[in-house]
Design a protein around this motif. Structure first.
Motif, mmCIF file in Angstrom:
data_model
loop_
_atom_site.group_PDB
_atom_site.id
_atom_site.type_symbol
_atom_site.label_atom_id
_atom_site.label_comp_id
_atom_site.label_asym_id
_atom_site.label_seq_id
_atom_site.Cartn_x
_atom_site.Cartn_y
_atom_site.Cartn_z
ATOM 1 N N ALA A 1 40.868 34.682 42.265
ATOM 2 C CA ALA A 1 40.117 33.943 43.283
ATOM 3 C C ALA A 1 38.642 33.815 42.928
ATOM 4 O O ALA A 1 37.956 32.894 43.406
ATOM 5 N N ALA B 1 37.551 30.363 41.620
ATOM 6 C CA ALA B 1 37.870 29.212 42.470
ATOM 7 C C ALA B 1 36.915 28.038 42.275
ATOM 8 O O ALA B 1 37.320 26.875 42.407
ATOM 9 N N SER C 1 46.797 30.306 40.777
ATOM 10 C CA SER C 1 45.942 29.580 41.710
ATOM 11 C C SER C 1 46.527 29.594 43.117
ATOM 12 O O SER C 1 45.803 29.762 44.107
ATOM 13 N N PHE D 1 43.682 28.546 45.994
ATOM 14 C CA PHE D 1 42.848 27.392 45.681
ATOM 15 C C PHE D 1 43.539 26.499 44.657
ATOM 16 O O PHE D 1 44.445 26.933 43.939
#
Length: 297
Positions: free
Chosen positions: A185, A188, A209, A214
């Motif tokens: 993360a 992102a 992901s 995200f």
């Protein structure tokens, strides 16, 4: 039952036109009609309903069921023709993706050469997804394939030879470079450089992901891992690649991922379940099994 009748019937299901089917097989239209009648007698069921007034043709539910089975029969028959014709040939039709050809195949290439086996090998280097379909179609005999999960494909025997972790890579100047481990993360807001294809690396990127919550901003796709590492080293973006591809000379920083994602680069030796290798092919496959010992070492 005449397998030719199954071929005619399958084409009729697809084309919905007797004349078109007759033209495809260069036979008369009555030949197709008689073939369908034979099948209806064989299975004691109506397979096709014709509305001559409106010139329409409907495949019944029994007809659709037969069509599904016929596809399997005809595919197996084509494969049988191919394998019988090649039964006495010494050629080894072998497939592997470029990343396996670069990283792991050289570990056994020397032994294959010393045994005189390399001269029999016809190698197809493509992505694992493409090679999987070629293997199922009988166009290659044996393959080394990559997958994010251990392969479990109907009609194939797959032996897992090794599982390799993915790493996030960043430039030495990147804010995360001093770290040894990160959560995905934390990437992102980064630009991603991704390997092209549909099977292993792109799937791993999607899975990491998705877990991190995200959608990765992919700014460039390439099939060339060396180019990916060069672009990352220059600060153009970050990437996710199998850790074994990363070397000190690449001038990138490899970061372990703390996310509990099961994806690995799983390398498997894969053959069709009904494949009967000859002596040369058996010896080739036996040498490839040696890659498992390299991974265990």
């Amino acid at each position: 039952m005449n397998t030719r009748d199954l071929a005619y019937f399958s084409a009729l299901v697809e084309l919905k036109n007797y004349t078109a089917v007759a033209a495809r097989f260069s036979v008369s239209q009555p030949t197709i009609t008689v073939a369908v009648k034979r099948l209806e007698t064989e299975f004691n069921a109506t397979l096709v309903q014709r509305d001559r007034a409106h010139n329409t043709l409907t495949i019944t539910r029994p007809g659709l069921m037969l069509y599904q089975r016929a596809q399997m029969v005809l595919k197996d028959l084509d494969l049988a023709h191919s394998e019988v014709q090649r039964a006495d040939q010494s050629t080894i039709r072998f497939g592997m993706p470029p990343i396996i050809g670069t990283l792991w195949f050289p570990l056994v290439a020397g032994e294959l050469f010393s045994r005189g086996l390399l001269k029999y090998v016809e190698t197809l280097e493509m992505g694992s997804g493409y090679l999987l379909q070629e293997l199922l179609a009988g166009k290659i005999d044996v393959a080394l394939l990559g997958s994010v999960r251990p392969l479990n494909e109907r009609g194939l025997d797959a032996t897992l030879l090794g599982a390799h972790e993915f790493r996030a890579i960043v430039s030495p100047e990147h804010r995360l470079a001093p770290r040894k481990r990160i959560a995905f993360a934390e990437l992102a807001n980064e630009n991603f450089i991704s390997l092209t294809g549909k099977f292993v690396h792109p799937q791993a990127l999607r899975d990491y992901s998705q877990f991190a919550g995200f959608d990765p901003r992919i700014v460039y796709n390439t099939p060339n891992i060396s180019l990916i590492k060069a672009l990352v080293a220059s600060g153009f973006g970050v990437s996710l690649i199998v850790g074994d591809t990363i070397h000190a000379s690449d001038k990138v920083v490899a970061l372990r991922l703390s996310d509990p994602v099961a994806d690995r680069f799983n390398m498997s030796l894969v053959v069709r379940k009904n494949f009967l290798p000859n002596e040369i092919q058996r010896e080739f496959i036996s040498v490839l099994f040696g890659l498992r010992h390299h991974h265990e070492a």
